[in-house]
Scaffold this active site. Sequence first.
Site, PDB file in Angstrom:
ATOM      1  N   GLN A  90      37.124  38.822  39.484  1.00  0.00           N
ATOM      2  CA  GLN A  90      38.490  38.834  39.355  1.00  0.00           C
ATOM      3  C   GLN A  90      38.689  39.767  40.752  1.00  0.00           C
ATOM      4  OE1 GLN A  90      40.850  37.688  36.908  1.00  0.00           O
ATOM      5  NE2 GLN A  90      39.121  36.938  36.123  1.00  0.00           N
ATOM      6  N   ALA A 136      49.446  39.874  33.101  1.00  0.00           N
ATOM      7  CA  ALA A 136      48.018  39.358  33.112  1.00  0.00           C
ATOM      8  C   ALA A 136      47.901  38.854  34.414  1.00  0.00           C
ATOM      9  CB  ALA A 136      47.820  38.185  32.045  1.00  0.00           C
ATOM     10  N   HIS A 137      46.728  38.409  34.808  1.00  0.00           N
ATOM     11  CA  HIS A 137      46.296  37.940  36.370  1.00  0.00           C
ATOM     12  C   HIS A 137      46.978  36.838  36.489  1.00  0.00           C
ATOM     13  CE1 HIS A 137      42.425  35.589  34.508  1.00  0.00           C
ATOM     14  NE2 HIS A 137      43.661  35.641  33.739  1.00  0.00           N
ATOM     15  N   ASN A 138      47.402  36.914  38.079  1.00  0.00           N
ATOM     16  CA  ASN A 138      48.046  35.796  38.680  1.00  0.00           C
ATOM     17  C   ASN A 138      49.564  35.205  38.108  1.00  0.00           C
ATOM     18  OD1 ASN A 138      44.864  35.097  38.725  1.00  0.00           O
ATOM     19  ND2 ASN A 138      46.169  34.249  40.679  1.00  0.00           N
TER      20      ASN A 138
END
Lengths: 352, 352, 352
Positions: free
Chosen positions: A200, A241-243
């Site tokens: 990540q 969360a991611h993105n």
Amino acid sequence: MAEKSAADIAAEVGGSLVGDGSVKVSAVASLADAGERHVSFLGNEKYRAQVATTEAGIVLVPIDYAAEPPPGRAYIRCDNPNRAFSQLVVDFAPAPLVPTPGTHPAAVVAEGATVAPSASIGACAVIEEGAVIGEKTIIGAGTYIGHGARIGRDCHLYPNVTVREACILGDRVIVHSGTVIGSDGFGFEMSKEGHTKIPQIGMVQIDDDVELGACVTVDRARFGRTWIKRGVKVDNLVQIAHNVVIGEHSVIVAQVGISGSAILGKHVIMAGQSGAPGHIHIGDGATIMGKSGPMSDVEPGATLMGMPAMPRAKFMRCSVLYQRLPDMHSQLKSLQKQVEELSRRLAELDPS
Amino acid sequence: MAEKSAADIAAEVGGSLVGDGSVKVSAVASLADAGERHVSFLGNEKYRAQVATTEAGIVLVPIDYAAEPPPGRAYIRCDNPNRAFSQLVVDFAPAPLVPTPGTHPAAVVAEGATVAPSASIGACAVIEEGAVIGEKTIIGAGTYIGHGARIGRDCHLYPNVTVREACILGDRVIVHSGTVIGSDGFGFEMSKEGHTKIPQIGMVQIDDDVELGACVTVDRARFGRTWIKRGVKVDNLVQIAHNVVIGEHSVIVAQVGISGSAILGKHVIMAGQSGAPGHIHIGDGATIMGKSGPMSDVEPGATLMGMPAMPRAKFMRCSVLYQRLPDMHSQLKSLQKQVEELSRRLAELDPS
Amino acid sequence: MAEKSAADIAAEVGGSLVGDGSVKVSAVASLADAGERHVSFLGNEKYRAQVATTEAGIVLVPIDYAAEPPPGRAYIRCDNPNRAFSQLVVDFAPAPLVPTPGTHPAAVVAEGATVAPSASIGACAVIEEGAVIGEKTIIGAGTYIGHGARIGRDCHLYPNVTVREACILGDRVIVHSGTVIGSDGFGFEMSKEGHTKIPQIGMVQIDDDVELGACVTVDRARFGRTWIKRGVKVDNLVQIAHNVVIGEHSVIVAQVGISGSAILGKHVIMAGQSGAPGHIHIGDGATIMGKSGPMSDVEPGATLMGMPAMPRAKFMRCSVLYQRLPDMHSQLKSLQKQVEELSRRLAELDPS
């Protein structure tokens, strides 16, 4: 302590005075708690009946509030009692804390970090190499700013915030205590033998005028960026969360969870404890009601409720019928018996 | 910045090249964001149509992706485009941060603590007496390690983590910022006069290769241990109560709550915002869907959804019918009228 | 390590001994984990069958547990095996940590702060000007106490807690790590051009004997106070919004969210992941079950479940019928056909 008359306040907030303009107050309070030296307000219809019973010397009321105040008191009719009251809250408050510019001797600022002269760095804050802190920005005690992170000007990061490496915050960003920006996204190649971490190595970008509450978590992108756009307001204990991308001026209430790669438009509202699944698109101006969870893309302007989420009006109708399921079940049983009975009688009449 | 050709990449990831092997890229990007100097990937069927429209110079595609790339571009067919892409993400990333071994001068390490020479202890970290920190383990700035806690080797505890006394972490454990390990379990002898705290003097044991997200809370046991077994992955803002046991390689997604003394088997998946009540057993390989809540023990391999949770297929069927409750209600009313009418007509025909 | 005989323990807990009074134990364990040198207990009916199979040398059982222990072991019948066991847990535990009074050299206490001589201030804790710390109170490492905040006596704030300016904690208050007290309430004048922050300049008041779990967020009031009254117990990751009032001895389980200006009575229980909307009143002694969400005021003593919440018994009945919706739907279809058929046959009989 400051003291203001009803006439002063009416002039200040641009409202129209009803009753005794000479009444003086020195503090704010809710309708229920107020005494004669308090100014209060009617900001929520739920409390309308309390205007007649409050002991407040002065009450800010909506334009359409027709009644007169008791003798020796005042009402001030205004377009937006809520906003007018906010002004008074500040007027009567103690002077706000203004941290001294400069770095506290117990802060730890790496040699290669750049801190603007007007910025304030609290005790035990840690600023790593390559980090940049803008003019007039306040970094609270115990807050961590990672390698190469960039914080704009006029920001306020309260104590015990964590900003990991390479994340970027714009200007006038407020971040409350306990919040973590740039922790790793939750991504694994899963297998029966054990799950392998997917690197990540993206970052988090937070644009101007965003506010993040306490104990919020914003994960860094797998690659590229997790992006919170201008003017977004995020309450406490929210998971981003991611993105994920959150569009301008969206409002995310406490304990909401937004899963990986979800894209929210502008002016979206997610109410408390609602959730958005991974890769979903939520259109501009949509509202997801409390505790609700859409399971597919959401049209702009939609207001959804339930789990799975459906249009709010439909949910309200269905939830009423849900509570009538025992009746419906009895009626169904009764109908079955009646139909059997009719069928039997008809067979007797017409044995063919 | 690194530069790689399509032919290089095909060789590196063991994929088969389609199109122009000489295309060069220097960064990764999503299909939507990519330009000609980017390599991208098709890792989720939702984005299949974007392969034809992306401007990426190179796209990693699944084996069964039959189309040819436009001239001057390349596709690389591979077994697992997602995994292959992860490798490229790392290849093109800036060099990772490698903290210097040793204790930062602003860290506070008690005399009776044992820190391995190759470990790295960040500024303002506090390591109490009797604590042990293993080889190559990284303790972030502001992180607290309590009395007698033991952290294995090759662990990474990010800034502002709290590990309370006597807790034990294995090797290669990752803990993100804001997380608290070993807070007291929530246990009281309740009474009308007030609740008496039940002492919580057990510990938390976290085995090898576990990852805990940001702002996770793991309570210490009342006695004995709260136990997170090997390879478990926990996302952000998860609550793990006292005396919980989570089996090997289970995956706990954001904002899940696991109540006291719950026992989860191996390879359990709890999706976002789901919950497990106290003392429940969840069998190996079971999945609890998002926002769901089982109310009794869960069979191995089951996939449950809803609150209370039921088999997923059943929930999906019932939730569709829930949305048809208004129709069902109307149909029921209509049937009642028809049956009354039939009954009346039959009575006329057969007055007996 | 301490060692106790069954006779000793029976005398200590006021229970009646059954079996061999000379059996000696030196530790506590659960029924499942215990060996012959352990004392265990039956505190939850779920584990009743384990009493017969445990290897524990001594088991504390309820008064009505009639069976005899195997030879060489002992049962001790007592009114409250759970409470009696808690006493033994403490007896057999290692001596508790007692922090040395005084301020750690690496703590940062402002000149204008007042710290009682018997208080203990941990390393890297930061106490701002005007803050007051009472006798025997423990402030953990890395914990922040803001300007003018007042912490009573015999409190324990664990490491990495944040208490913002002007907040007030009573005596014997326990606050676990990661918790934030006094962050800004989430209030904005919303508009299409962007949302304007409503000043949040009230405070948080936490009365005597309150315990707050880890990573709890308690927002300061817009004006006046957010108020957690005496004896309230709050679990981990709970959100308490601005101007909320929680009555004496209420119990708030993990991941609950309580929205702005909600008022909870005394002895209210909110179970895990439940939520309360803004401005709601929840009456004394009411219980909100896990994951549930009342949408209007709650009567004293009510037990509600579901979303929207309804009386628990009703929810349980409706949730069973929810799972029978496919059957009900089929029955409805079948009835429709039967009624059509009856209608057709009746028309043949009586063509009028």
